[in-house]
Design an enzyme around this catalytic site. Sequence first.
Site, PDB file in Angstrom:
ATOM      1  N   PRO A   1       0.737  -1.487  -0.070  1.00  0.00           N
ATOM      2  CA  PRO A   1       0.048  -0.059  -0.080  1.00  0.00           C
ATOM      3  C   PRO A   1       0.811   1.166  -0.008  1.00  0.00           C
ATOM      4  CG  PRO A   1      -0.585  -1.366   1.797  1.00  0.00           C
ATOM      5  CD  PRO A   1       0.544  -2.068   1.188  1.00  0.00           C
TER       6      PRO A   1
ATOM      7  N   ARG B   1      -3.459  -7.534 -21.120  1.00  0.00           N
ATOM      8  CA  ARG B   1      -4.453  -7.087 -22.396  1.00  0.00           C
ATOM      9  C   ARG B   1      -3.822  -6.219 -23.388  1.00  0.00           C
ATOM     10  NH1 ARG B   1      -7.677  -2.810 -21.946  1.00  0.00           N
ATOM     11  NH2 ARG B   1      -9.421  -3.670 -22.641  1.00  0.00           N
TER      12      ARG B   1
ATOM     13  N   GLU C   1       0.784  -8.689   8.569  1.00  0.00           N
ATOM     14  CA  GLU C   1       1.040  -7.405   8.644  1.00  0.00           C
ATOM     15  C   GLU C   1       1.984  -6.489   7.755  1.00  0.00           C
ATOM     16  OE1 GLU C   1      -0.561  -5.268  10.442  1.00  0.00           O
ATOM     17  OE2 GLU C   1       1.046  -3.736  10.501  1.00  0.00           O
TER      18      GLU C   1
ATOM     19  N   ASP D   1      -9.414   2.863 -25.226  1.00  0.00           N
ATOM     20  CA  ASP D   1      -9.741   2.683 -23.861  1.00  0.00           C
ATOM     21  C   ASP D   1      -9.694   4.021 -22.963  1.00  0.00           C
ATOM     22  OD1 ASP D   1     -10.771   0.149 -24.197  1.00  0.00           O
ATOM     23  OD2 ASP D   1      -9.124  -0.846 -23.099  1.00  0.00           O
TER      24      ASP D   1
HETATM   25  N1  SAM Z   1       0.487  -3.166   7.452  1.00  0.00           N
HETATM   26  C1  SAM Z   1       0.566  -3.002   5.975  1.00  0.00           C
HETATM   27  C2  SAM Z   1       0.255  -1.319   5.892  1.00  0.00           C
HETATM   28  O1  SAM Z   1      -0.279  -0.757   6.642  1.00  0.00           O
HETATM   29  O2  SAM Z   1       0.943  -0.942   5.052  1.00  0.00           O
HETATM   30  C3  SAM Z   1      -0.729  -3.605   5.403  1.00  0.00           C
HETATM   31  C4  SAM Z   1      -0.445  -5.198   5.169  1.00  0.00           C
HETATM   32  S1  SAM Z   1      -1.865  -5.798   4.290  1.00  0.00           S
HETATM   33  C5  SAM Z   1      -2.871  -6.397   5.406  1.00  0.00           C
HETATM   34  C6  SAM Z   1      -0.864  -7.330   3.653  1.00  0.00           C
HETATM   35  C7  SAM Z   1      -0.266  -7.377   2.313  1.00  0.00           C
HETATM   36  O3  SAM Z   1      -1.525  -6.963   1.360  1.00  0.00           O
HETATM   37  C8  SAM Z   1       0.508  -6.164   2.126  1.00  0.00           C
HETATM   38  O4  SAM Z   1       1.772  -6.499   2.334  1.00  0.00           O
HETATM   39  C9  SAM Z   1       0.346  -6.226   0.472  1.00  0.00           C
HETATM   40  O5  SAM Z   1       1.272  -7.362  -0.279  1.00  0.00           O
HETATM   41  C10 SAM Z   1      -0.944  -6.395   0.235  1.00  0.00           C
HETATM   42  N2  SAM Z   1      -1.739  -4.920   0.022  1.00  0.00           N
HETATM   43  C11 SAM Z   1      -2.601  -4.722   0.809  1.00  0.00           C
HETATM   44  N3  SAM Z   1      -3.105  -3.372   0.445  1.00  0.00           N
HETATM   45  C12 SAM Z   1      -2.631  -3.067  -0.702  1.00  0.00           C
HETATM   46  C13 SAM Z   1      -2.744  -2.313  -1.738  1.00  0.00           C
HETATM   47  N4  SAM Z   1      -3.424  -1.211  -1.671  1.00  0.00           N
HETATM   48  N5  SAM Z   1      -1.779  -2.400  -2.899  1.00  0.00           N
HETATM   49  C14 SAM Z   1      -1.012  -3.502  -3.149  1.00  0.00           C
HETATM   50  N6  SAM Z   1      -1.041  -4.463  -2.265  1.00  0.00           N
HETATM   51  C15 SAM Z   1      -1.583  -4.294  -1.099  1.00  0.00           C
END
Ligand code: SAM
Length: 250
Positions: A90, A154, A117, A169
């Site tokens: 994220p 795609r 986490e 698109d």
């Molecule tokens: N504790 C982390 C934080 O606050 O940034 C979030 C961890 S999330 C529960 C677990 C995993 O989901 C992340 O390590 C990532 O690989 C994936 N993930 C969650 N949100 C994402 C997003 N918006 N974009 C890409 N991957 C995401």
Amino acid sequence: MRIDVLTLFPKMFETTMTESILGKAQEKNLLDLHIQNFREFTTDKHRHVDDYPYGGGAGMLLQVQPIDDTLQAIKKETPETKKRIILLDPAGKTFDQKMAESFSEEDHLVFICGHYEGYDERIRSLVTDEVSLGDYVLTGGELAAMVMIDATVRLLPDALGNEQSAPGDSYSTGLLEHPQYTRPAVYKEMAVPEVLMNGNHKLIEQWQQKESLRRTYLRRPDLLEKMEWTKEMKIMLDEIIEEENKRDLN
Ligand code: SAM
């Protein structure tokens, strides 16, 4: 193109990656997809991939060793390809159409799906990109990886059939796509715009361009700031602004 996905949940990819355009891309050998369960690369007998954070804190973190070893195995198997190694996170750069276009020009993409986490910070030193799907938190990186793979594949030449096309698109042109209609010509008193039925291709194209610009102006004006403007487009936008102002007054 080869794509590897490092995940703890390989089953999540089974249906998504075999249906529709993604399935066909593999049948046509445009996409060589490898789903890698990095739990198989653990060295401890309990096959742990995660552990408690140093210094305390909620949740578990993915450990660096299983991911590093999976990447090493992929590199050993494919020494000839230049790799883009993408950490789904994220906190990464937000994925968009431009990024999908740049991914589609690569020979080999590797996606790392996190869980729990998050990551041991040292995992970041193994990757070339950190990418987020958007400003929200998913349970794991799998859905984000699938979205990015779909948007990328795609765009590969020959991935879409004749009946579909990527260049017009939304976002590919820098604008949102114009409204479109199919039969019937009138449905519950809602009629298809006359111009689309008169067979005049020049007028149709002008209408489509203007409506694409109108939709972008109304819904995503931020996109207009990044556009390269021709004189005709500027005139069109002035007309749209005037028309919309009049509509507001009525
Ligand atoms: N504790 C982390 C934080 O606050 O940034 C979030 C961890 S999330 C529960 C677990 C995993 O989901 C992340 O390590 C990532 O690989 C994936 N993930 C969650 N949100 C994402 C997003 N918006 N974009 C890409 N991957 C995401």
